[in-house]
Design an enzyme around this catalytic site. Sequence first.
Site, PDB file in Angstrom:
ATOM      1  CE1 TYR A 108      -4.331  -1.482   0.168  1.00 57.01           C
ATOM      2  CE2 TYR A 108      -2.927  -3.320   1.468  1.00 57.01           C
ATOM      3  CZ  TYR A 108      -4.021  -3.089   0.777  1.00 57.01           C
ATOM      4  OH  TYR A 108      -5.027  -4.025   0.765  1.00 57.01           O
ATOM      5  CG  ASN A 150     -11.077  -1.260  -8.009  1.00 54.98           C
ATOM      6  OD1 ASN A 150     -11.417  -0.847  -8.820  1.00 54.98           O
ATOM      7  ND2 ASN A 150     -10.125  -2.419  -8.053  1.00 54.98           N
ATOM      8  CG  HIS A 199      -6.222  -9.709  -7.192  1.00 57.63           C
ATOM      9  ND1 HIS A 199      -7.125  -9.083  -8.119  1.00 57.63           N
ATOM     10  CD2 HIS A 199      -5.331 -10.427  -7.692  1.00 57.63           C
ATOM     11  CE1 HIS A 199      -6.334  -9.279  -9.448  1.00 57.63           C
ATOM     12  NE2 HIS A 199      -5.517 -10.256  -9.218  1.00 57.63           N
ATOM     13  CD  GLU A 240      -2.855 -11.844 -11.137  1.00 55.63           C
ATOM     14  OE1 GLU A 240      -1.832 -11.438 -10.720  1.00 55.63           O
ATOM     15  OE2 GLU A 240      -4.036 -11.264 -11.187  1.00 55.63           O
TER      16      GLU A 240
END
Length: 166
Positions: A98, A121, A130, A156
């Site tokens: 962040y 979002n 994510h 991913e």
Amino acid sequence: MKHYDYYDSPQGRMLLVAEGEALCGAYFTDQKHFREPGAGWRRDPDAAPLRAARRELAEYFEGRRTAFEVPLAPEGTPFQNAVWKAIAGVPFGATISYAELARRAGRPGSARAAGAATGRNPIGVIVPCHRIVGADGSLTGYAGGLERKRALLALEAASARHRQAA
């Protein structure tokens, strides 16, 4: 006028919302900050941005897509839009903190504010919030739930490994 339709992803049902030629919403129907279809919205599965989003999401969940091309028009404050633009720049399979997100959005030292914007979002998965993690790499906060965040990151990682092996 907003047009909407639903997409049944492997991670749960999603509401897709478009205005004009751009996608302005992609929400898991059970997530925090879910936006119900409003008065004057029209269900229109044939709207071009909704068709594109469904196709691209299916390819993503099948491990065949690493970047989205559907035009986007998220609705938010200038700071939120800067954060969402920075999130969209995080590569497939990567994560950032962040604090790094706040820096990329032009507000170094504003990790908490960037986290709040991330939680709002409106275009989940496609604007890949994510991929934003705690400073120590821990999975923190996700409007769709931490289990879903973990699953998206695992998808991913597996896809990236498969691409490297090919």
